[in-house]
Scaffold this active site. Structure first.
Site, PDB file in Angstrom:
ATOM      1  CE  LYS A  47      -3.134  -2.370   3.174  1.00 36.96           C
ATOM      2  NZ  LYS A  47      -3.586  -2.405   4.571  1.00 36.96           N
ATOM      3  N   GLY A  48       2.136   1.101   0.362  1.00 35.03           N
ATOM      4  CA  GLY A  48       2.975   2.252   0.684  1.00 35.03           C
ATOM      5  C   GLY A  48       3.194   3.261  -0.425  1.00 35.03           C
ATOM      6  CG  ASP A 104       6.890   2.083   0.246  1.00 34.26           C
ATOM      7  OD1 ASP A 104       7.642   1.215  -0.261  1.00 34.26           O
ATOM      8  OD2 ASP A 104       6.191   1.854   1.249  1.00 34.26           O
ATOM      9  CG  ASP A 107      15.206  -1.706   4.449  1.00 35.22           C
ATOM     10  OD1 ASP A 107      15.928  -0.815   4.893  1.00 35.22           O
ATOM     11  OD2 ASP A 107      14.941  -2.737   5.092  1.00 35.22           O
ATOM     12  CG  PHE A 156      10.855   2.235  10.641  1.00 33.83           C
ATOM     13  CD1 PHE A 156      11.031   1.131   9.814  1.00 33.83           C
ATOM     14  CD2 PHE A 156       9.570   2.685  10.891  1.00 33.83           C
ATOM     15  CE1 PHE A 156       9.945   0.483   9.255  1.00 33.83           C
ATOM     16  CE2 PHE A 156       8.470   2.039  10.329  1.00 33.83           C
ATOM     17  CZ  PHE A 156       8.659   0.938   9.514  1.00 33.83           C
ATOM     18  CB  VAL A 157      11.052   7.203   7.182  1.00 40.83           C
ATOM     19  CG1 VAL A 157      12.445   7.709   7.507  1.00 40.83           C
ATOM     20  CG2 VAL A 157      11.089   6.322   5.937  1.00 40.83           C
ATOM     21  NE  ARG A 169      -0.642   1.832   4.971  1.00 40.04           N
ATOM     22  CZ  ARG A 169       0.363   1.037   4.640  1.00 40.04           C
ATOM     23  NH1 ARG A 169       1.370   1.504   3.958  1.00 40.04           N
ATOM     24  NH2 ARG A 169       0.361  -0.232   4.987  1.00 40.04           N
TER      25      ARG A 169
HETATM   26  P1  IMP Z   1      12.995  -4.449   1.053  1.00 40.50           P
HETATM   27  O1  IMP Z   1      12.509  -5.704   0.392  1.00 40.50           O
HETATM   28  O2  IMP Z   1      13.802  -4.768   2.286  1.00 40.50           O
HETATM   29  O3  IMP Z   1      13.715  -3.511   0.126  1.00 40.50           O
HETATM   30  O4  IMP Z   1      11.722  -3.771   1.684  1.00 40.50           O
HETATM   31  C1  IMP Z   1      10.975  -2.818   1.090  1.00 40.50           C
HETATM   32  C2  IMP Z   1       9.680  -2.646   1.872  1.00 40.50           C
HETATM   33  O5  IMP Z   1       9.936  -2.578   3.264  1.00 40.50           O
HETATM   34  C3  IMP Z   1       9.008  -1.343   1.524  1.00 40.50           C
HETATM   35  O6  IMP Z   1       8.099  -1.487   0.474  1.00 40.50           O
HETATM   36  C4  IMP Z   1       8.320  -0.965   2.828  1.00 40.50           C
HETATM   37  O7  IMP Z   1       7.020  -1.528   2.875  1.00 40.50           O
HETATM   38  C5  IMP Z   1       9.149  -1.596   3.913  1.00 40.50           C
HETATM   39  N1  IMP Z   1      10.048  -0.620   4.579  1.00 40.50           N
HETATM   40  C6  IMP Z   1      11.393  -0.587   4.524  1.00 40.50           C
HETATM   41  N2  IMP Z   1      11.898   0.438   5.234  1.00 40.50           N
HETATM   42  C7  IMP Z   1      10.828   1.085   5.741  1.00 40.50           C
HETATM   43  C8  IMP Z   1      10.700   2.273   6.570  1.00 40.50           C
HETATM   44  O8  IMP Z   1      11.662   2.945   6.979  1.00 40.50           O
HETATM   45  N3  IMP Z   1       9.428   2.635   6.871  1.00 40.50           N
HETATM   46  C9  IMP Z   1       8.322   1.945   6.445  1.00 40.50           C
HETATM   47  N4  IMP Z   1       8.412   0.848   5.681  1.00 40.50           N
HETATM   48  C10 IMP Z   1       9.640   0.418   5.333  1.00 40.50           C
HETATM   49 MG    MG Z   2       4.954  -1.444   5.075  1.00 42.47          MG
END
Ligand code: IMP
Ligand code: MG
Length: 184
Positions: A47-48, A104, A107, A156-157, A169
């Site tokens: 949803k982000g 969004d 990470d 964490f944002v 959100r």
């Molecule tokens: P990745 O697979 O580790 O790159 O994760 C990406 C997903 O992790 C994003 O689509 C977000 O939903 C979540 N995420 C990663 N860091 C944050 C943060 O700082 N705040 C909120 N959601 C996050």
């Molecule tokens: Mg999330």
């Protein structure tokens, strides 16, 4: 009910900054795809990325379609769980289409790595990634987005679509959540 703003430590991107990011990325995407004769399909990751995607796409004056996918790698925790599930899949065939995935935040990079393989298997003509935020320090796989709004530090944002446990959100800016909120 308490006001959410009190849970924010620092604002990283205010409303004007976010609008500027959307202007800049929309102009680049428009330039890059204006001469393509393929279908342009935005894959919006629920949803982000919904707030970012709608602000971005409405600035792009090219014919395009919006598709949604829901994948998860996070629960009510602030660190990656390392695996991803597809909860909602695309409704159209992306074979021979130009696909731009809108995220969004990147990470670990695992979500997009998985999606990249999936969309390539389905025969997309091209697949590019557009992310509002990037945390390059946290990367666990080799993956670079083609369009990045803002690089941010490892914190964490929340806000402008990003959540902690489904909340925050609807904050109109992106800010660092006070650690006391998730250490409770
Ligand atoms: P990745 O697979 O580790 O790159 O994760 C990406 C997903 O992790 C994003 O689509 C977000 O939903 C979540 N995420 C990663 N860091 C944050 C943060 O700082 N705040 C909120 N959601 C996050
Ligand atoms: Mg999330």
């Amino acid at each position: 009910m308490q006001n959410m703003h009190k849970d924010i430590e620092t604002i990283l991107a205010d409303e004007a900054t976010l609008a500027g990011i959307c202007d800049r990325l929309a102009a680049r995407i428009t330039e890059d795809y204006r001469d393509s004769d393929k279908d342009l399909v935005f894959v919006i990751i629920l949803k982000g990325s919904v707030y970012f995607a709608t602000d971005l796409i409405r600035r792009i004056p090219l014919p395009c379609e919006m598709e949604f996918m829901k994948v998860s790698s996070y629960g009510a925790s602030t660190t990656t769980s390392g695996f991803i599930q597809v909860h909602l899949d695309l409704k159209r065939d992306v074979h021979d289409a130009d696909v731009i995935v809108i995220e969004d935040i990147i990470d670990s990079g695992r979500t997009l790595e998985k999606l990249s393989n999936l969309l390539a298997d389905r025969g997309a003509h091209s697949v590019r990634f557009c992310t509002l935020l990037d945390k390059p320090e946290r990367r666990q796989v080799k993956l670079d987005a083609d369009y990045v709004g803002l690089n941010i530090p490892d914190a964490f944002v929340v806000g402008y679509g990003l959540d902690y446990d489904e909340k925050y959100r609807n904050l109109p800016y992106v800010g660092i959540l006070k650690p006391a909120v998730y250490r409770k």
